[in-house]
Each structure stands twice: as C-alpha cells, then as structure tokens.
Design an enzyme around this catalytic site. Structure first.
Site, PDB file in Angstrom:
ATOM      1  N   THR A  25      68.210 -16.753  -6.497  1.00 42.54           N
ATOM      2  CA  THR A  25      68.939 -17.304  -7.652  1.00 42.54           C
ATOM      3  C   THR A  25      70.451 -17.228  -7.507  1.00 42.54           C
ATOM      4  O   THR A  25      71.164 -18.043  -8.090  1.00 42.54           O
ATOM      5  CB  THR A  25      68.556 -16.560  -8.947  1.00 42.54           C
ATOM      6  OG1 THR A  25      68.758 -15.146  -8.763  1.00 42.54           O
ATOM      7  CG2 THR A  25      67.115 -16.815  -9.332  1.00 42.54           C
ATOM      8  N   PHE A  56      72.418  -9.405 -13.004  1.00 41.94           N
ATOM      9  CA  PHE A  56      73.542 -10.326 -12.797  1.00 41.94           C
ATOM     10  C   PHE A  56      73.341 -11.231 -11.585  1.00 41.94           C
ATOM     11  O   PHE A  56      74.290 -11.840 -11.102  1.00 41.94           O
ATOM     12  CB  PHE A  56      74.845  -9.531 -12.631  1.00 41.94           C
ATOM     13  CG  PHE A  56      74.745  -8.401 -11.640  1.00 41.94           C
ATOM     14  CD1 PHE A  56      74.969  -8.610 -10.291  1.00 41.94           C
ATOM     15  CD2 PHE A  56      74.411  -7.130 -12.060  1.00 41.94           C
ATOM     16  CE1 PHE A  56      74.863  -7.579  -9.378  1.00 41.94           C
ATOM     17  CE2 PHE A  56      74.311  -6.077 -11.162  1.00 41.94           C
ATOM     18  CZ  PHE A  56      74.546  -6.306  -9.813  1.00 41.94           C
ATOM     19  N   TYR A  57      72.113 -11.355 -11.102  1.00 43.85           N
ATOM     20  CA  TYR A  57      71.843 -12.211  -9.942  1.00 43.85           C
ATOM     21  C   TYR A  57      71.657 -13.664 -10.384  1.00 43.85           C
ATOM     22  O   TYR A  57      70.602 -14.269 -10.192  1.00 43.85           O
ATOM     23  CB  TYR A  57      70.600 -11.735  -9.200  1.00 43.85           C
ATOM     24  CG  TYR A  57      70.802 -10.536  -8.306  1.00 43.85           C
ATOM     25  CD1 TYR A  57      72.068 -10.038  -8.025  1.00 43.85           C
ATOM     26  CD2 TYR A  57      69.700  -9.902  -7.714  1.00 43.85           C
ATOM     27  CE1 TYR A  57      72.235  -8.938  -7.200  1.00 43.85           C
ATOM     28  CE2 TYR A  57      69.861  -8.807  -6.884  1.00 43.85           C
ATOM     29  CZ  TYR A  57      71.126  -8.320  -6.641  1.00 43.85           C
ATOM     30  OH  TYR A  57      71.284  -7.233  -5.810  1.00 43.85           O
ATOM     31  N   GLY A  58      72.685 -14.200 -11.003  1.00 43.80           N
ATOM     32  CA  GLY A  58      72.666 -15.598 -11.398  1.00 43.80           C
ATOM     33  C   GLY A  58      74.064 -16.168 -11.302  1.00 43.80           C
ATOM     34  O   GLY A  58      74.880 -15.705 -10.510  1.00 43.80           O
ATOM     35  N   LYS A  89      69.036  -3.315 -10.975  1.00 48.31           N
ATOM     36  CA  LYS A  89      70.419  -2.846 -11.056  1.00 48.31           C
ATOM     37  C   LYS A  89      71.118  -3.525 -12.224  1.00 48.31           C
ATOM     38  O   LYS A  89      70.829  -4.683 -12.536  1.00 48.31           O
ATOM     39  CB  LYS A  89      71.183  -3.154  -9.765  1.00 48.31           C
ATOM     40  CG  LYS A  89      70.684  -2.390  -8.554  1.00 48.31           C
ATOM     41  CD  LYS A  89      71.582  -2.573  -7.355  1.00 48.31           C
ATOM     42  CE  LYS A  89      71.687  -4.022  -6.901  1.00 48.31           C
ATOM     43  NZ  LYS A  89      70.397  -4.606  -6.498  1.00 48.31           N
TER      44      LYS A  89
END
Length: 331
Positions: A25, A56-58, A89
């Site tokens: 992503t 926050f992996y976007g 995380k």
C-alpha cells in the site's frame, strides 16, 4: 515445500520468516486486492505467519490503507485470522511528551475499529519520540496494554541499552530493526545479542537492503522520483556503485551454493540467530515462497565465516538514513 523453523512470538509459534506488508500500500501504484491477497495467502500457507504492518502505511489521503487491506483480507478469508500474529507499529505523527497515552490510545481505537474481529497481537511505537525519556514511552504502552487495546508490547528502532530499561517496565514481545548483509552495524549486532540472551525475537526489516541486494535498480537514475530510497545516502552517486561491490561478491557465493542471492541473504539472517525473523515483502506469490524457503537453508560454519570476511572487506558506504533523520534512528 520444506517446513521452516519456528519462533515463539506473543505466546504463539510462528515461522522464522515473516511477511512485511508495507509495499502493498505504501507505493504510488499499489497492487489490486486480488494480487495482494494472493501474496498474503502464499505467505501464510508457506509458514510466514508473523506479519508486520503499521497505522501509516498509506498515502496522505489515507494513511490507514494497509490496515484496511488486512481487514478486507480477513473478511474474505476469516479462517486465516487465528493463523496470523499481527504486529502493528504506530505513533506517526510522533506525539508530544505530554500527549503520548492519548495519541497512542486514539490510534489504537481507530486500528481496532478497522480490523474488526482480528486482535492486535503486538503494538509498538515506530520511533521513540526525540527528547522524550524512553521509559515514558514504555510506561504509556504498558498502560494501554493493561486497558486491553492489544496483547503484547513491541519495540522498534530501539537500542540494546534502551531495551534493557524497557524490559524492566513491561515485557517486550519483539524488537523491529533493520538487519541485512548491508545493514549490520555494531548497534544492530548488540540488539541481536540482547535478543539471544532474552529469547525475544527480532523482526528484521529491509532484509534485502531495500532492493539493493536484489539489484532492483542498476543505477541511481533508475530509482523513481519521489521514492524514499532516493534520499538515502547509500543509494546516491558514487556510493551506489561502491556498494554494488558487495552484491557482486554475494552473487558469486550464492551461485556456488545453488541459491539466489536473496535466498543467501535471508538464510544468513536466520542462521546468525534462531530468534531473527526477516520480514521481506512482495506482491509476487512465487517470490514470496522463494523468500520463505530460505528460512530452512542451513549455512555451514565456513559459509558464515566467508560472509563475515566479505562484510569486513566491503563495508557499506553511506549512512542508513539521511543526517536529517538522525533523531529517528535507533535510540
């Protein structure tokens, strides 16, 4: 496919090769759900049951994209929920000293609402806030654990001395740091030593040098504009070509052993400690399976000595991160 060694994480047995979901992503052109799900299933079916994700992996519009992808996966394949140990995380943007508990709690409540029935097995602050005593961070995480928002506390980019302090406050389930044949500095070795002493597993992120060991890019100019690695000193200018000398040596050794260079690199991580869990990521199911097979590869004492000699002869040129990010590295 051979079975892979097991490691205990958050009270459960997981394969010694994990799966990193970031690139599914956190990329300008993420793969479709169909493609991502195929890779995720391949990982779980091959034994990579410890998964690494983050809040926050976007992108700016939707930083929660990775968690939403995982939620969609479990909705379609609920039988995988119990098989996967999920390590999440958080803590970005980095909260202030005064607001640690509230910001982490707010993030965790949102995460739980996205994941639905799937529990958060481990939660960690992705980075220790600069200027904040680490003990305060782990006190905050202990409070939230006791509130039942997740099962175990993890750590990320945390040095061995800090881990010793943290473990006196709350049990640490896992520590996530960068480990590879391209990132094996003294502070990394000290964390692995601590891990062996305590039997706390290490999530080894970027185990293939962010694609450098796999020769994803032939020159610095091949790296797309806007890509994070374009700003890393090791990928820039003359350092890029100097660092390729290490990969040249690894290619030769891998060929002699009948392995791919990525398999050699991953096998080395697994062989230097039974508590190391590399977390390579890929959207290609076949690549995922090849990576996981590396956990079952045994390297001889002579192999490890040859790799040690190679690392000593070809140390990486340039830091792991730009100077501007020094405050966000291992503390």
């Amino acid at each position: 496919m051979p079975s892979i060694p097991q490691v205990t994480l958050a009270g459960k047995s997981v394969g010694q090769m994990g799966f990193g979901l970031m690139q599914l992503t956190w990329t300008p052109n993420p793969p479709s759900d169909e493609v991502s799900f195929a890779a995720m299933k391949a990982a779980a079916d091959a034994g990579a049951t410890a998964w690494s994700t983050a809040c926050f992996y976007g992108n700016e519009e939707n930083p929660w994209a990775n968690l939403e992808l995982i939620a969609r996966f479990f909705k379609k394949y609920p039988e995988y929920e119990e098989k996967i140990v999920l390590v999440v995380k958080g803590g970005f943007p980095i909260p202030s000293k005064e607001d640690l508990v509230n910001k982490y709690r707010e993030e965790l409540v949102k995460t739980k609402s996205i994941l639905g029935n799937k529990v958060i097995d481990v939660y960690s602050a992705a980075r220790l806030p600069p200027g904040v005593p680490p003990e305060q961070v782990f006190e905050a995480l202990k409070t939230l654990k006791e509130e039942g928002l997740f099962i175990e506390v993890g750590a990320s980019e945390t040095s061995a001395p800090t881990l010793r302090k943290a473990a006196k406050i709350v049990p640490i389930a896992i520590i996530e740091i960068e480990v590879s044949l391209w990132s094996y500095e003294q502070e990394i070795q000290e964390v692995i030593t601590w891990s062996k002493e305590t039997k706390v597993p290490v999530f080894c992120y970027s185990p293939l040098g962010r694609g450098f060991i796999t020769r994803t890019y032939k020159t610095p100019d091949d790296i797309p504009d806007g890509a994070f690695i374009k700003y890393l000193p090791r990928f820039q200018g003359k350092a890029f070509y100097d660092n390729l000398k290490l990969v040249d040596q690894l290619d030769v050794m891998a060929e002699k052993k009948g392995l791919t260079t990525p398999q050699l690199a991953l096998a080395w991580i697994c062989n230097i400690s039974p508590y190391n869990i590399p977390i390579p990521g890929s959207s290609n199911p076949e690549r995922v399976k090849q990576n996981i097979e590396a956990a079952a590869i045994k390297l001889s004492k002579e192999d490890l000595e040859e790799l040690d000699k190679t690392l000593s002869s070809f140390p990486p040129i340039g830091g792991r991160y730009p100077d501007a990010m020094n405050g966000l590295q291992m503390q």
